[in-house]
Design an enzyme around this catalytic site. Structure first.
Site, PDB file in Angstrom:
ATOM      1  N   GLU A 152       0.844  -1.210   0.000  1.00  0.00           N
ATOM      2  CA  GLU A 152       0.000   0.000   0.000  1.00  0.00           C
ATOM      3  C   GLU A 152       0.881   1.262   0.000  1.00  0.00           C
ATOM      4  O   GLU A 152       0.799   2.115   0.885  1.00  0.00           O
ATOM      5  CB  GLU A 152      -0.942   0.000   1.216  1.00  0.00           C
ATOM      6  CG  GLU A 152      -1.922  -1.127   1.165  1.00  0.00           C
ATOM      7  CD  GLU A 152      -3.085  -0.932   2.116  1.00  0.00           C
ATOM      8  OE1 GLU A 152      -2.922  -0.261   3.147  1.00  0.00           O
ATOM      9  OE2 GLU A 152      -4.179  -1.464   1.831  1.00  0.00           O
ATOM     10  N   GLU A 180      -5.420  -8.248  -0.827  1.00  0.00           N
ATOM     11  CA  GLU A 180      -6.149  -7.979   0.411  1.00  0.00           C
ATOM     12  C   GLU A 180      -7.610  -7.661   0.100  1.00  0.00           C
ATOM     13  O   GLU A 180      -7.877  -6.873  -0.805  1.00  0.00           O
ATOM     14  CB  GLU A 180      -5.570  -6.768   1.184  1.00  0.00           C
ATOM     15  CG  GLU A 180      -4.251  -7.032   1.820  1.00  0.00           C
ATOM     16  CD  GLU A 180      -3.755  -5.842   2.621  1.00  0.00           C
ATOM     17  OE1 GLU A 180      -4.591  -5.072   3.132  1.00  0.00           O
ATOM     18  OE2 GLU A 180      -2.528  -5.656   2.708  1.00  0.00           O
TER      19      GLU A 180
HETATM   20  C1  BGP Z   1      -4.333  -2.478   4.986  1.00  0.00           C
HETATM   21  C2  BGP Z   1      -3.030  -3.129   5.374  1.00  0.00           C
HETATM   22  C3  BGP Z   1      -3.131  -4.364   6.147  1.00  0.00           C
HETATM   23  C4  BGP Z   1      -4.397  -4.515   6.973  1.00  0.00           C
HETATM   24  C5  BGP Z   1      -5.623  -3.998   6.270  1.00  0.00           C
HETATM   25  C6  BGP Z   1      -6.863  -4.008   7.151  1.00  0.00           C
HETATM   26  O1  BGP Z   1      -4.109  -1.123   5.141  1.00  0.00           O
HETATM   27  O2  BGP Z   1      -2.244  -3.408   4.214  1.00  0.00           O
HETATM   28  O3  BGP Z   1      -1.959  -4.385   6.941  1.00  0.00           O
HETATM   29  O4  BGP Z   1      -4.226  -3.982   8.227  1.00  0.00           O
HETATM   30  O5  BGP Z   1      -5.441  -2.709   5.780  1.00  0.00           O
HETATM   31  O6  BGP Z   1      -6.933  -2.810   7.861  1.00  0.00           O
HETATM   32  P1  BGP Z   1      -7.092  -2.816   9.431  1.00  0.00           P
HETATM   33  O7  BGP Z   1      -6.150  -3.854   9.936  1.00  0.00           O
HETATM   34  O8  BGP Z   1      -6.753  -1.439   9.840  1.00  0.00           O
HETATM   35  O9  BGP Z   1      -8.515  -3.179   9.722  1.00  0.00           O
END
Ligand code: BGP
Length: 477
Positions: free
Chosen positions: A182, A376
């Site tokens: 990201e 993701e």
């Molecule tokens: C993205 C990241 C992950 C993961 C995901 C879910 O930003 O790449 O690391 O964390 O979001 O978000 P969160 O964990 O804040 O719910």
């Protein structure tokens, strides 16, 4: 039965990150990283934005990454569960500071290298291919203290050395790589994403876009090195994606939505097309940004573009230029989105938009004409364990079913998607909140927001659903 067909070699699996799963934050020589300084609770957000009280953990704070879910010691048990679901791939990240604890050690940390050797061996033994992210947010604290992290050109060379080290070590075990997780999050959560600290109120954009340039050059050098060391590997970028809708058909809103999309596409334009787009040059000029570039940078960026576009999709975003709408509909998400009156939200206020997944995938493929890899997607939710130890997460199955269906529609639209690794196949630490309560997994982990619990793993209802999706290659959606 669905009428969806996926490519026969579609890479079904799940995605985790070192800092959100491993724990053992100083074990076997690992150095402290920026993420180890993020507590759970209210202070976390400001620290992620670059206002950092201390480069050492404070004694009265709880830091969820320090133990996370102890994947460092339990990975064999967890991989056995992933194998039971039939995973083809598992996306993981390597913690830079396990390999180079200070980021600039004379020699790499053998104990760190061995951990990932053992991890990849265990995956391959279970017929699961590793998909590895070089940098999933973590930066060795020493590089933050000494060089100001990615503000400094020094990190380009140190990162290239780190990349060369792991490509050489794992060249026979890892054939799918990504550079920065990201990468566009650097603009929104600069300390989380790139270890950037803002002391002075000075020109944050100058610091962020200079750091972005260094990461983009480092990413291109990693692509170059990967192709040299592992000729049969594929290496991609990774974007926090999610199309922007204009709040109205007012051309001002439509143009603003284009600008907001470009804020993220900028990074991938450079990583996939190999040069800075015109709109970025205008942006730098309009904002008086003077990005220092070396003469060789242009050639590096042009000659070493990525093989695939990795991206995360959680939701679409909406934007408005109307001050009233902005005031009354702000969603609070990091991208500055306003709420979309047509869509529901998760318990953490994330918009739920399966159709937006199809739109985003089509837009990315139209723009880059390279294979996409969904690395993701998932629903963070509060899960309840029933008296008889069950977790009936039908809400998560619904979210995933709808999103996978729209991904299948995108594939039928002609979009080339090589795989889908849902986020957090096992409950892990939330990046934005530091909470365990925000669960994504097919596997429940008995641990609460303050680190209390047995760390016991429990299969949820969605475990059996996803197993069936994978074994039917998407037929049994
Ligand atoms: C993205 C990241 C992950 C993961 C995901 C879910 O930003 O790449 O690391 O964390 O979001 O978000 P969160 O964990 O804040 O719910």
């Amino acid at each position: 039965m669905s009428n969806y067909t996926f490519p026969k070699d579609f890479l079904w699996g799940g995605a985790i990150a070192a800092n959100q799963s491993e724990g053992a934050y100083l074990e076997d020589g690992k150095g402290l990283t920026n993420v180890d300084l993020l507590p759970t609770g209210d202070k976390r957000r400001d620290i992620m934005k670059g206002y950092v009280p201390s480069l050492k953990p404070l004694k009265d704070e709880f830091y969820p990454s320090h133990e996370a879910i102890d994947f460092y010691h339990r990975y064999k048990e967890d991989i056995a569960l992933f194998a039971e679901m039939g995973f083809k791939v598992l996306r993981v990240s390597i913690a830079w500071s396990r390999i180079f604890p200070t980021g600039e050690d004379e020699t790499p940390n053998e104990a760190g290298l061995k951990f990932y050797d053992d991890l990849f061996d265990e995956l391959l033994k279970n017929s699961i291919q590793p998909v590895v992210t070089l940098a999933h947010f973590d930066v060795p604290v020493n590089l933050i203290e000494k060089y100001g992290s990615w503000r400094s050109r020094e990190l380009v060379y140190l990162f290239e050395r780190y990349a060369k080290t792991v490509f050489s070590r794992y060249k026979d075990k890892v054939k799918y790589w990504m550079t920065f997780n990201e990468i566009n999050m650097l603009l929104h959560l600069p300390f989380l994403a790139a270890g950037l600290i803002f002391k002075e109120e000075g020109n944050k954009k100058q610091i962020q876009y200079q750091a972005a340039h260094h990461q983009l050059v480092a990413s291109a050098l990693a692509v170059k090195t990967c192709h040299e060391i592992i000729p049969d590997a594929k290496i991609g970028c990774m974007l926090a994606a999610g199309t922007f809708y204009p709040y109205t058909c007012n051309p001002e809103d439509v143009f603003h939505a284009l600008e907001k999309d470009r804020e993220s596409y900028f990074f991938i334009d450079v990583q996939s097309r190999g040069k800075y787009p015109g709109y970025a040059k205008r942006f730098f000029k309009d904002h008086h940004l003077n990005i220092e570039m070396k003469p060789e940078d242009e050639e590096i960026l042009k000659n070493h573009t990525v093989d695939f576009i990795g991206f995360s999709y959680y939701s679409s975003r909406t934007t408005s230029t109307d001050p009233e709408v902005i005031k009354n509909m702000t969603s609070g998400n990091v991208f500055g989105s306003v709420s979309n009156p047509y869509l529901e939200k998760s318990e953490w206020g994330w918009t739920i938009d399966p159709k937006g997944f199809r739109i985003t995938a089509n837009q990315l493929y139209d723009r880059y004409q390279k294979p996409l890899f969904v690395v993701e997607n998932g629903l963070g939710a509060v899960d309840e364990v029933t008296e008889d130890g069950k977790i009936n997460d039908d809400y998560r199955i619904d979210y995933l079913k709808q999103h996978i269906a729209e991904m299948a529609e995108a594939i039928q639209d002609g979009v080339e998607i090589i795989g889908y690794t849902s986020w957090g196949p096992i409950d892990i630490v939330s990046a934005s909140t530091g909470e365990m309560k925000k669960r994504y997994g097919y596997i429940y982990v008995d641990r609460d927001n303050k680190g209390k619990g047995t760390l016991k793993r429990i299969k949820k209802k969605s475990f059996y659903w996803y197993k069936s999706v994978i074994e039917s290659n998407g037929e049994n959606l």
